[in-house]
Write a protein that holds these residues in place. Structure first.
Motif, mmCIF file in Angstrom:
data_model
loop_
_atom_site.group_PDB
_atom_site.id
_atom_site.type_symbol
_atom_site.label_atom_id
_atom_site.label_comp_id
_atom_site.label_asym_id
_atom_site.label_seq_id
_atom_site.Cartn_x
_atom_site.Cartn_y
_atom_site.Cartn_z
ATOM 1 N N GLU A 85 0.864 -1.176 0.000
ATOM 2 C CA GLU A 85 0.000 0.000 0.000
ATOM 3 C C GLU A 85 0.900 1.225 0.000
ATOM 4 O O GLU A 85 1.858 1.297 0.779
ATOM 5 N N GLY A 108 -1.798 4.555 -10.551
ATOM 6 C CA GLY A 108 -2.493 3.287 -10.759
ATOM 7 C C GLY A 108 -1.936 2.515 -11.941
ATOM 8 O O GLY A 108 -1.796 1.280 -11.889
ATOM 9 N N SER A 112 -0.310 -1.162 -11.710
ATOM 10 C CA SER A 112 -0.811 -2.249 -12.564
ATOM 11 C C SER A 112 0.308 -2.870 -13.390
ATOM 12 O O SER A 112 0.338 -4.098 -13.581
ATOM 13 N N GLU A 121 0.575 -7.411 -5.438
ATOM 14 C CA GLU A 121 -0.720 -6.738 -5.373
ATOM 15 C C GLU A 121 -0.492 -5.364 -4.759
ATOM 16 O O GLU A 121 0.279 -5.232 -3.800
ATOM 17 N N ARG A 123 -2.198 -1.249 -3.686
ATOM 18 C CA ARG A 123 -3.319 -0.348 -3.473
ATOM 19 C C ARG A 123 -2.787 1.038 -3.110
ATOM 20 O O ARG A 123 -1.626 1.194 -2.717
ATOM 21 N N LEU A 151 -8.071 1.010 -7.391
ATOM 22 C CA LEU A 151 -6.933 0.741 -6.496
ATOM 23 C C LEU A 151 -6.860 1.713 -5.320
ATOM 24 O O LEU A 151 -5.991 1.566 -4.460
ATOM 25 N N SER A 153 -8.142 2.473 -1.959
ATOM 26 C CA SER A 153 -8.906 1.656 -1.015
ATOM 27 C C SER A 153 -8.897 2.203 0.409
ATOM 28 O O SER A 153 -9.525 1.620 1.294
ATOM 29 N N VAL A 307 -8.203 -4.181 1.386
ATOM 30 C CA VAL A 307 -8.559 -4.849 0.127
ATOM 31 C C VAL A 307 -9.846 -5.639 0.347
ATOM 32 O O VAL A 307 -10.256 -5.899 1.478
ATOM 33 N N THR A 311 -9.432 -10.745 -2.557
ATOM 34 C CA THR A 311 -8.001 -10.445 -2.714
ATOM 35 C C THR A 311 -7.232 -10.827 -1.461
ATOM 36 O O THR A 311 -6.138 -11.404 -1.530
#
Length: 324
Positions: A85, A108, A112, A121, A123, A151, A153, A307, A311
């Motif tokens: 994060e 983002g 990605s 992963e 965020r 993304l 969150s 998340v 996920t």
């Protein structure tokens, strides 16, 4: 090498000296007052902010921000991280002349790209800057609530903890909470245990950024443990900024022993001579954490991650598979 997860890192503060020097060449700026021998130069909080602001000012376009996020998350994945994060600040976007939406979209894209390359992963946690005042923090919260980026969150607040009264910021957090965002807030870093207690009283966060000064009040430590509030601990940062003299004097182990949920994070890694891997290595060396105990710290971070349930389950399955 145990799998890792990070909940507390300011993306502008995660740019490596190498990347900053590359950006300086791109924009014809001289990095030498702020970088020497592959490391950032600073000696007190004022000079730290000067170096930080110089580096952050070299990310000016959407491509720059996408590169920054991709570069950082890729480096994390290389060191065994499965989740990240990052704190993102609409106020930095404004300085760069970008709309908050364009800034978030660019970061983002970078996340990605790193996810596609490495499987990590990621965020984004939108943060308001406390010392810019209540209006600015509420504006950041409204952006976080309405931006609609898949993304984004969570919402948090960083900046000078000793500025203003925490209760003045309650509305900002309510805006974010009503939008279904996870809630975290910086407290108990430069300000003492009282700032952590005030955050719990008025903001009711799921997590506290830092929170380590809670150790000054045993009743507060029990309250944190009983409530299950997760502490985003950044030992390397705390020591670099002089909060504690060394790892032996850092309260991470004591907070963990008292039943608090603790995680390991890098904060602004290259400025403090650290990385997420280094934080895990130091925890093994100085706090006596075994690989199993480090995996448990990662589990705490994933369980506290902002998340969706699917996920989170997938991340926990990856962690369990690595442990077998």
């Amino acid at each position: 090498m145990p799998s890792k997860a990070e909940l507390h890192c300011h993306i502008e503060g995660a740019a490596s000296p190498e990347l900053v020097e590359r950006q300086a060449r791109k924009y014809g700026e001289d990095p030498s007052p702020f970088i020497r021998g592959g490391a950032f130069l600073w000696h007190d909080f004022t000079s730290f902010l000067a170096a930080y602001d110089f580096a952050a000012g070299l990310f000016r376009s959407e491509d720059d921000y996408a590169l920054l996020a991709e570069h950082y998350l890729t480096s994390l994945a290389r060191d065994g991280a499965i989740y990240s994060e990052i704190f993102v600040s609409p106020d930095h976007a404004a300085k760069a002349g970008l709309s908050p939406q364009a800034y978030a979209e660019a970061l983002g894209h970078g996340i990605s790209r790193a996810m596609a390359k490495t499987g990590i992963e990621g965020r984004m946690i939108v943060t308001g800057v406390r010392h810019l005042g209540v209006g600015a923090v509420e504006q950041a919260a409204r952006f976080a609530a309405r931006c609609g980026h898949p993304l984004v969150s969570g919402f948090g607040m960083a900046g000078e903890e000793r500025f203003g009264d925490i209760e003045d910021y309650v509305r900002a957090f309510e805006i974010a909470r009503e939008a279904g965002l996870g809630i975290t807030v910086h407290a108990g870093e430069l300000a003492g245990w009282e700032s952590v207690a005030a955050a719990l009283d008025h903001i009711r966060p799921a997590r506290i950024g830092h929170g380590v000064r809670a150790i000054e009040n045993p009743d507060l430590v029990r309250r944190i443990a009983d409530r299950g509030v997760v502490l985003e601990c950044c030992p390397g940062s705390n020591i670099a900024l002089g909060l504690f003299p060394d790892f032996a004097g850092h309260p991470f182990a004591a907070l963990k022993a008292a039943g608090c949920k603790v995680t390991l994070n890098s904060d602004d890694p290259p400025y403090f001579g650290t990385s997420l891997k280094h934080e895990y290595d130091m925890a093994a060396q100085h706090f006596g954490l075994s690989e199993k105990a480090l995996a448990a710290v990662t589990r705490t971070a994933i369980e506290a991650a902002f998340v969706d349930r699917r996920t989170k389950a997938a991340l926990l399955a990856r962690l369990d598979a690595k442990g077998r």
